[in-house]
Design a protein around this motif. Structure first.
Motif, mmCIF file in Angstrom:
data_model
loop_
_atom_site.group_PDB
_atom_site.id
_atom_site.type_symbol
_atom_site.label_atom_id
_atom_site.label_comp_id
_atom_site.label_asym_id
_atom_site.label_seq_id
_atom_site.Cartn_x
_atom_site.Cartn_y
_atom_site.Cartn_z
ATOM 1 N N GLY A 137 0.803 -1.220 0.000
ATOM 2 C CA GLY A 137 0.000 0.000 0.000
ATOM 3 C C GLY A 137 0.834 1.267 0.000
ATOM 4 O O GLY A 137 2.035 1.237 -0.267
ATOM 5 N N ALA A 138 0.151 2.393 0.288
ATOM 6 C CA ALA A 138 0.799 3.702 0.180
ATOM 7 C C ALA A 138 1.758 3.925 1.337
ATOM 8 O O ALA A 138 1.393 3.741 2.492
ATOM 9 C CB ALA A 138 -0.256 4.797 0.143
ATOM 10 N N MET A 139 2.978 4.319 1.014
ATOM 11 C CA MET A 139 3.954 4.622 2.049
ATOM 12 C C MET A 139 4.533 6.007 1.835
ATOM 13 O O MET A 139 4.372 6.592 0.771
ATOM 14 C CB MET A 139 5.030 3.545 2.068
ATOM 15 C CG MET A 139 4.540 2.339 2.868
ATOM 16 S SD MET A 139 5.557 0.907 2.708
ATOM 17 C CE MET A 139 4.974 0.321 1.168
ATOM 18 N N GLY A 140 5.196 6.527 2.857
ATOM 19 C CA GLY A 140 5.665 7.907 2.796
ATOM 20 C C GLY A 140 7.174 8.004 2.652
ATOM 21 O O GLY A 140 7.866 7.001 2.453
ATOM 22 N N ASP A 153 7.289 7.420 -0.978
ATOM 23 C CA ASP A 153 6.073 8.123 -1.406
ATOM 24 C C ASP A 153 5.940 8.029 -2.936
ATOM 25 O O ASP A 153 6.911 8.245 -3.663
ATOM 26 C CB ASP A 153 6.134 9.589 -0.966
ATOM 27 C CG ASP A 153 4.769 10.246 -1.031
ATOM 28 O OD1 ASP A 153 4.208 10.554 0.038
ATOM 29 O OD2 ASP A 153 4.243 10.450 -2.159
ATOM 30 N N PRO A 154 4.745 7.692 -3.415
ATOM 31 C CA PRO A 154 4.600 7.534 -4.871
ATOM 32 C C PRO A 154 4.801 8.826 -5.666
ATOM 33 O O PRO A 154 4.860 8.790 -6.892
ATOM 34 C CB PRO A 154 3.174 7.004 -5.028
ATOM 35 C CG PRO A 154 2.497 7.263 -3.736
ATOM 36 C CD PRO A 154 3.550 7.339 -2.682
ATOM 37 N N THR A 155 4.937 9.958 -4.976
ATOM 38 C CA THR A 155 5.201 11.199 -5.712
ATOM 39 C C THR A 155 6.683 11.377 -6.029
ATOM 40 O O THR A 155 7.068 12.369 -6.646
ATOM 41 C CB THR A 155 4.728 12.434 -4.910
ATOM 42 O OG1 THR A 155 5.305 12.349 -3.606
ATOM 43 C CG2 THR A 155 3.228 12.483 -4.798
ATOM 44 N N TYR A 209 7.277 5.196 -8.855
ATOM 45 C CA TYR A 209 6.198 4.222 -8.715
ATOM 46 C C TYR A 209 5.382 4.242 -10.003
ATOM 47 O O TYR A 209 5.005 5.300 -10.491
ATOM 48 C CB TYR A 209 5.301 4.577 -7.514
ATOM 49 C CG TYR A 209 4.431 3.420 -7.084
ATOM 50 C CD1 TYR A 209 4.887 2.511 -6.141
ATOM 51 C CD2 TYR A 209 3.174 3.207 -7.649
ATOM 52 C CE1 TYR A 209 4.121 1.410 -5.767
ATOM 53 C CE2 TYR A 209 2.400 2.117 -7.290
ATOM 54 C CZ TYR A 209 2.876 1.226 -6.349
ATOM 55 O OH TYR A 209 2.123 0.142 -5.984
ATOM 56 N N THR A 216 2.146 3.762 -12.427
ATOM 57 C CA THR A 216 0.735 4.056 -12.181
ATOM 58 C C THR A 216 -0.180 3.101 -12.933
ATOM 59 O O THR A 216 -1.253 2.773 -12.460
ATOM 60 C CB THR A 216 0.398 5.497 -12.605
ATOM 61 O OG1 THR A 216 0.672 5.645 -13.993
ATOM 62 C CG2 THR A 216 1.229 6.481 -11.819
ATOM 63 N N SER A 247 0.863 -1.708 -10.428
ATOM 64 C CA SER A 247 1.523 -1.439 -9.158
ATOM 65 C C SER A 247 2.977 -1.857 -9.201
ATOM 66 O O SER A 247 3.336 -2.809 -9.882
ATOM 67 C CB SER A 247 0.820 -2.199 -8.038
ATOM 68 O OG SER A 247 -0.488 -1.721 -7.882
ATOM 69 N N GLY A 248 3.790 -1.155 -8.437
ATOM 70 C CA GLY A 248 5.172 -1.565 -8.284
ATOM 71 C C GLY A 248 6.138 -0.396 -8.326
ATOM 72 O O GLY A 248 5.912 0.588 -9.045
#
Lengths: 229, 342
Positions: free
Chosen positions: A118-121, A125-127, A131, A133, A136-137
């Motif tokens: 899931g989302a992590m920071g 962080d996916p930003t 990552y 889109t 996933s991966g």
């Protein structure tokens, strides 16, 4: 008198080192044995080509110090994003350590479990642009640049290496033997060596988890060097 | 005495703190299996759900501010896009797939028709960054949210941090989506013993269990696995589902098995919306299956249904419509949050 100062200085340095131990591991990325500069055009003799690197980012995970096959120390963060645009990211903070070690071990990339959690920071962080889109991966390694011989649009080559599911497990474990008696060490990735082993006229784009990504990741993971100071 | 009062106060405080936390918002139905989503990593709070709900309905997420998640996942359509074979995106673009309905997401292990997304948190990245859907970049959305008058305070309330991050943005959206639970259809009431099937529905239930339940497994009415259900390829789309993502031949034409709940609200059916009516779907399963290498083994024996049986089966499928979920005001456009900001 001069000798006295030198001696004092050396003693002073030595005592600081002895007391404080090591608290960071420095990574270098080099071209022609000099630190890589993004945006600079390099004439690479082995490639007979002029090459510019625009983006270079990669993940290092679970950096560990090993002594007699036992983990004696590790990095403060589990996952570290090294981004050549952020020079400070090349210094990896570790728990302060003054003991012995004979090996450095780390994962080049992100492990499979983290990829499905899931989302992590922070560094994950996916930003961070690491990552995917459309699926996933994490992208473990991102290298973008331009080479005259590269036949793609604007001569751009794009390597986004990732994949967390078999058979395309891209993350690689790296182990580097090390002689602790030296003053210190840095870990170097000579990125020009990677390009000298790739023919940019036919391999210039990897952007999904596949066999090519695994191969290139394997190749890169074999190129990390320990350099004693 | 004072000490006792103090203890009572502390215990009372913790009780109120926990009351209405994750269990208060997520009313897990007793007849459902254990959830897949790890709530410990993203504990639900009302503030987080409020933020996620605002984000879900806010077109700020798209490049030109015209498309929100709800544009293709409308609450009145079971969070699908009724009457649209393929969904719309910015600049009147049309995508390649039918927008799947959103409910019971906590029980699902992969997302999108091709199963390419491995976690609910990460799903929103796909439509957000797709040029034909929202046409945005994640970074740009984060900047827009940070600079808006509304969102920093909502992020503050939800995460005790007004700095908008990708992690918090995605977790908030997931939090709202997790609350979309459909478990109050007639079928559920029959299971709870408060209602009864008609004879026709009961016959349909029997047929369902014999012919459909192995893939559309009750009570979620999907195993949420991926399978090839024998649809001939639409050559205007050439969509090979999971095979397109993995490049593996064995994955060719595998699509995620959808739930049969709320079919009344979520037509047309299949990943490309090719069937408008349930009759057409049943006709596909009885006489339209195309045999190829990756066809699900479940179709080894053909499905045979008389026209009366089809009617009975459809009568049962209609007991899976959950109007209480579809018209639940808690899931609708959050007028109080979004219109105050404009």
């Amino acid at each position: 008198m001069k000798q006295f100062f030198l001696f004092t200085f050396l003693f002073f340095t030595y005592s600081i080192c002895a007391q404080q131990g090591i608290s960071q591991v420095k990574f270098n990325v080099t071209v022609d044995e000099k630190p890589l500069e993004l945006g600079k055009s390099y004439e690479l003799l082995e490639n007979e080509d002029s090459i510019t690197f625009d983006v270079l980012r990669f993940y290092i995970s679970d950096l560990q110090f090993i002594h007699n096959e036992e983990v004696v120390n590790k990095s403060k963060k589990k996952h570290i994003l090294i981004d050549l645009e952020k020079p400070e990211s090349l210094q990896i903070a570790i728990n302060e350590y003054a003991g012995n070690f004979d090996k450095i071990r780390f994962t080049f990339g992100i492990d499979s479990l983290t990829n499905v959690s899931g989302a992590m920071g922070g560094d994950l962080d996916p930003t961070n642009g690491m990552y995917w889109t459309w699926q996933s991966g994490y992208i473990n390694f991102k290298l973008e640049g331009r080479a005259k011989k590269c036949p793609a649009r604007k001569n751009e080559f794009t390597f986004h290496l990732g994949g967390y599911q078999a058979p395309n497990l891209v993350a690689q474990q790296v182990e580097l033997n090390i002689n602790k008696a030296e003053k210190g060490f840095e870990i170097t990735l000579p990125i020009d060596k990677l390009l000298s082993q790739i023919n940019l006229t036919d391999t210039y784009r990897i952007m999904s988890p596949n066999h090519e990504a695994v191969e290139m990741s394997h190749l890169i993971s074999s190129m990390f060097l320990v350099e004693n100071l | 005495m004072n000490k006792k009062l103090y203890i009572l106060f502390v215990v009372g405080f913790f009780c109120t703190a926990f009351y209405g936390s994750k269990f208060g918002f997520l009313d897990f139905p007793e007849h459902f299996p254990i959830v897949v989503y790890n709530l410990e990593k993203n504990p639900l709070t009302q503030e987080k759900i409020n933020l996620g709900r605002a984000l879900f309905y806010d077109p700020i997420l798209s490049k030109d501010g015209t498309i929100s998640c709800a544009s293709c996942h409308s609450p009145y359509n079971g969070f699908a896009h009724t009457d649209h074979e393929l969904s719309h995106g910015i600049n009147d673009q049309i995508g390649t797939r039918n927008a799947p309905p959103l409910f019971n997401l906590a029980w699902q292990k992969s997302f999108n028709w091709d199963g390419a997304i491995n976690h609910l948190d990460m799903q929103a990245l796909a439509p957000l960054n797709d040029a034909r859907e929202m046409g945005e970049t994640t970074d740009s959305v984060i900047v827009k949210l940070q600079n808006s008058a509304l969102y920093p305070s909502l992020f503050m309330a939800a995460f005790r941090d007004s700095i908008v991050t990708g992690q918090h943005f995605l977790q908030a959206l997931a939090a709202f989506e997790l609350t979309l639970i459909s478990a109050n259809a007639k079928y559920d009431k029959v299971k709870k013993g408060t209602e009864e099937f008609t004879i026709q529905e009961f016959n349909g239930y029997d047929l369902f269990q014999k012919n459909c339940n192995s893939c559309h497994t009750e009570p979620l009415f999907s195993s949420y696995e991926l399978a090839n259900n024998g649809l001939p390829i639409d050559t205007t789309l050439n969509d090979y589902g999971k095979g397109q993502i993995t490049g593996v031949k064995a994955d060719s034409l595998l699509f995620k098995i959808p739930s049969l709940r709320n079919l009344k609200f979520t037509h047309p059916y299949m990943h490309d919306g090719r069937f408008k009516r349930l009759n057409e779907v049943l006709n596909h399963y009885t006489k339209g299956i195309q045999h190829n290498k990756t066809l699900s083994e479940k179709f080894k024996n053909p499905i045979v249904l008389s026209s009366n049986e089809k009617t009975d089966l459809i009568a049962f499928l209609l007991t899976l419509n959950d109007s209480e979920f579809v018209f639940n005001p808690d899931n609708k456009y959050p007028r109080d949050i979004l219109s105050n900001a404009k």
